[in-house]
Enzyme design. Structure first.
Site, PDB file in Angstrom:
ATOM      1  N   SER A 236      10.911 -24.556 -30.272  1.00 44.70           N
ATOM      2  CA  SER A 236      11.168 -25.802 -29.554  1.00 44.70           C
ATOM      3  C   SER A 236       9.986 -26.761 -29.701  1.00 44.70           C
ATOM      4  CB  SER A 236      11.419 -25.479 -28.076  1.00 44.70           C
ATOM      5  OG  SER A 236      11.498 -26.659 -27.313  1.00 44.70           O
TER       6      SER A 236
ATOM      7  N   LYS B 102       9.774 -30.217 -32.750  1.00 47.23           N
ATOM      8  CA  LYS B 102       9.516 -31.605 -32.382  1.00 47.23           C
ATOM      9  C   LYS B 102       8.236 -32.121 -33.036  1.00 47.23           C
ATOM     10  CE  LYS B 102      10.093 -30.473 -28.120  1.00 47.23           C
ATOM     11  NZ  LYS B 102      10.321 -30.290 -26.681  1.00 47.23           N
TER      12      LYS B 102
ATOM     13  N   HIS C  29      -0.879 -30.708 -28.936  1.00 45.46           N
ATOM     14  CA  HIS C  29       0.146 -30.376 -27.939  1.00 45.46           C
ATOM     15  C   HIS C  29      -0.420 -29.332 -27.002  1.00 45.46           C
ATOM     16  CE1 HIS C  29       4.118 -29.739 -26.199  1.00 45.46           C
ATOM     17  NE2 HIS C  29       3.775 -28.467 -26.147  1.00 45.46           N
TER      18      HIS C  29
ATOM     19  N   ARG D 216      18.728 -23.861 -22.126  1.00 45.29           N
ATOM     20  CA  ARG D 216      17.822 -22.771 -21.739  1.00 45.29           C
ATOM     21  C   ARG D 216      17.375 -22.932 -20.291  1.00 45.29           C
ATOM     22  NH1 ARG D 216      13.278 -23.579 -25.629  1.00 45.29           N
ATOM     23  NH2 ARG D 216      12.267 -21.903 -24.481  1.00 45.29           N
TER      24      ARG D 216
ATOM     25  N   ASP E 246      17.047 -29.294 -30.570  1.00 50.03           N
ATOM     26  CA  ASP E 246      16.135 -28.797 -29.540  1.00 50.03           C
ATOM     27  C   ASP E 246      16.454 -29.411 -28.185  1.00 50.03           C
ATOM     28  OD1 ASP E 246      13.701 -27.443 -28.530  1.00 50.03           O
ATOM     29  OD2 ASP E 246      13.165 -29.525 -28.117  1.00 50.03           O
TER      30      ASP E 246
END
Lengths: 423, 423
Positions: B183, B187, B82, B168, B161
């Site tokens: 967050s 995931k 990620h 947010r 989330d």
């Protein structure tokens, strides 16, 4: 303008510009900003504060969200009083007619109680027939004719505050000095009064627990009032012990009428005369209010005010048939009678409400038969709990656990008035 | 449990208990807590933080708001990557097929771009026919057969989330390290991968501008991954200059295919091989990935992946007919090509979106013809802007104001990889 940019600015410790504040208040009032964005802004303000210039703009934007009343037709100097709340605080009921009897006009737009502190309108509604809702025309006429009105603020007065207050209540953003100050002052300034005396309470039964917090709030409000052309004085008063001898609705009206008739407890008379003298000074009325409590003049204004709002001042008030007595657990001097404990007990007995749509009981409450300083024998009564639903007694008694202290020697009482802040 | 009490606890710097956090996440996911209450809590967390124990509970509550995928049928070690976002960051497009070619399975559930950073799905959607939406069964089969899938996360993955992220975004509560970390990690953990390499970027084109912030975020995420049984490594990489030579959608796919074919720019190859080596180490695969970029093995996995998701790897990609060139304003060495400026320009040309429902243009973007370190003559082209609506050019050119620096002497380039944090 993007609301998220404004939230970020405040969150990061920046200043909001005048246009930004006016846009935020106006957009939120008209529902162009979502509740979740407004609550994030309020929480950021709670952490970062508002400086003097931001707060002045914020407050005037709240005032300008609705109408500002014009009291020029009243024909007397106008002066109001606001208290930040206490237990057994019925001072307005005595003070407003008293100051009117001295020649001022008192345009008191008031609210209802929430939690452990009572509301002036709830107390007056214990009087059969009395109406809290008046039109602006009725209010102006009553001020002109009698010199005093205590009634509910209409929806047109600072509607931004009405919306923000409801939001703060459910989002943990009540406890912010600039937000508290702007909420109170926007309503009082919009009400149109020329001058204002604030009773800023501190102690266990008050919203502000510490004197220094109360002083900061008082200074902030005096500054806002002055900046908006309202002559403003703040009295800092101690609220560790219930004021007077009762906390409830009908029982506080009875105590107020007794005080307007030349009787009444010393602490209630003390705070009332202190506030009255400050109000008269701001109204430029050179007069000692004390004699008017004894000669019937303040009482006759009270009677006229109650009648003008459809109430019967001679009516018998409802009384409790269910009473429970709390007795001394030892012999000695009462050194403490906790205002918060008594306030919560009165609330749980039915005198107060948890949510603003809840009804209140006119008869429920707590009568203090003895107060700090008194010598008491084991088993003598200290408190009398009034209730119409005995099922409420256990919770009230629980709130009073540890609320009373008795010692071998008396302790010296601290003065009720800690300070007076004049502009 | 009263949400306003929890908000107050956090606001005043207290700790939230495990039951309180689980109740908050569960109640908000099921709309039993209002948006305005959740946003006040998020703002309080932004100011007060979450300690390690609170954050572990918060993240696992987010994971448990939906399903956690079971990848055990895949039959290979699973490892994902990620990135916290950058400009021209097409590393996933090269990296995922490359690591799969080495024998691992890469289950990349990805998102779309927002603002100046591109999204992997947006880039792949420039390929005619390519589909981002797969069923869980399709995803598992593709992972088993080809070893890599890049597709959209379904609504069942960490739905808490999804809701909190949207909140947010509109309430100024994005920039909180525990909220960002939970967050991302909720995931990735729910996705079911056994191990994970994080590319945590810092610099003008990254979300985190400073290395120390990026390091704190990286440490927080490695801790969360490890606590949840996911082997996690974080690479801290510099994002002051666009990665590679293009920022856009189709143009980034073209550059990725070039890199998978043994070509491509040095910085893209550097970050790709660094991340690949960390991924293979976590997957316990002892293999040098570099040769697979040159021998066609990574490219053949790419082709298979695109075909499996209905795309045509041989299709010609759309190209821009409208191009605008930005030229050197003096002779010298390029010392700076600001990633943020280039990212915003690509976004304004149509490659990115302002709101998540906006479409993106496959052809729009910025091609960097020269990069920092290059010697350039006055008037030589540095950037080529691709657009399908020439009306977008002025805003893009404005974003590039001051984005290029040219000096008499070259400056030494800072290393792309600042640090690697292994659990």
């Amino acid at each position: 303008m993007q609301v998220v940019d404004l939230i970020r600015t405040k969150r990061d410790g920046g200043r909001l510009g005048d246009d930004e504040i006016r846009w935020f208040i106006d957009s939120y009032t008209h529902a162009h900003i979502a509740d979740e964005q407004a609550s994030a802004m309020l929480m950021a303000i709670l952490f970062r504060g508002l400086d003097a210039a931001e707060l002045a703009t914020w407050t005037s934007a709240m005032i300008n969200s609705g109408e500002r009343m014009d009291l020029s037709s009243v024909g007397r100097p106008t002066v109001d009083k606001h208290s930040t709340g206490g237990v057994g605080d019925k001072a307005s009921l005595v003070l407003c007619p008293l100051v009117a009897a001295c020649g001022a006009a008192v345009p008191q737009l008031s609210g209802r109680g929430l939690g452990h502190t009572g509301g002036t309108l709830d107390k007056l509604e214990a009087i059969p027939g009395w109406q809290a809702l008046l039109t602006p025309v009725q209010m102006l006429r009553q001020l002109h004719d009698i010199g005093v009105v205590i009634c509910a603020a209409g929806p047109g007065l600072a509607p931004a505050d009405r919306k923000l207050y409801a939001l703060r209540d459910v989002t943990g953003t009540v406890e912010s000095i600039p937000l508290i100050a702007s909420s109170i002052m926007s309503k009082k300034i919009a009400e149109g009064t020329e001058s204002l005396v604030l009773d800023v309470t501190f102690g266990t039964g008050a919203f502000m627990k510490q004197l220094d917090q109360a002083r900061e709030l008082a200074e902030t409000m005096v500054r806002i009032g002055t900046a908006n052309g309202v002559r403003t004085t703040a009295v800092l008063s101690r609220m560790d012990t219930p004021l007077g001898r009762s906390a409830g609705n009908a029982i506080e009206v009875t105590e107020s009428v007794e005080t307007l008739s030349g009787g009444g407890p010393a602490d209630l008379i003390d705070i009332t005369l202190t506030l009255a003298r400050e109000m008269l000074a701001l109204a430029h009325i050179d007069m000692d209010p004390a004699p008017l409590l004894n000669d019937g003049r303040a009482l006759s204004v009270w009677d006229a005010m109650i009648r003008a709002q459809s109430g019967d001042p001679a009516a018998l008030l409802p009384v409790a048939t269910q009473r429970e007595v709390v007795r001394a657990e030892r012999t000695g001097y009462i050194t403490r009678l906790d205002a918060f404990g008594v306030g919560v007990a009165a609330w749980r007995l039915g005198a107060g409400r948890s949510r603003k749509e809840d009804p209140v009981s006119p008869i429920a409450g707590v009568v203090c038969l003895a107060k700090p300083g008194a010598r008491i024998e084991l088993g003598e009564p200290i408190l009398e709990l009034h209730v119409d639903d005995p099922g409420r007694l256990p919770a009230a008694l629980q709130a009073l656990q540890g609320a009373i202290s008795i010692a071998d020697e008396p302790v010296e009482a601290l003065p009720l008035i800690a300070d007076i802040l004049r502009a």
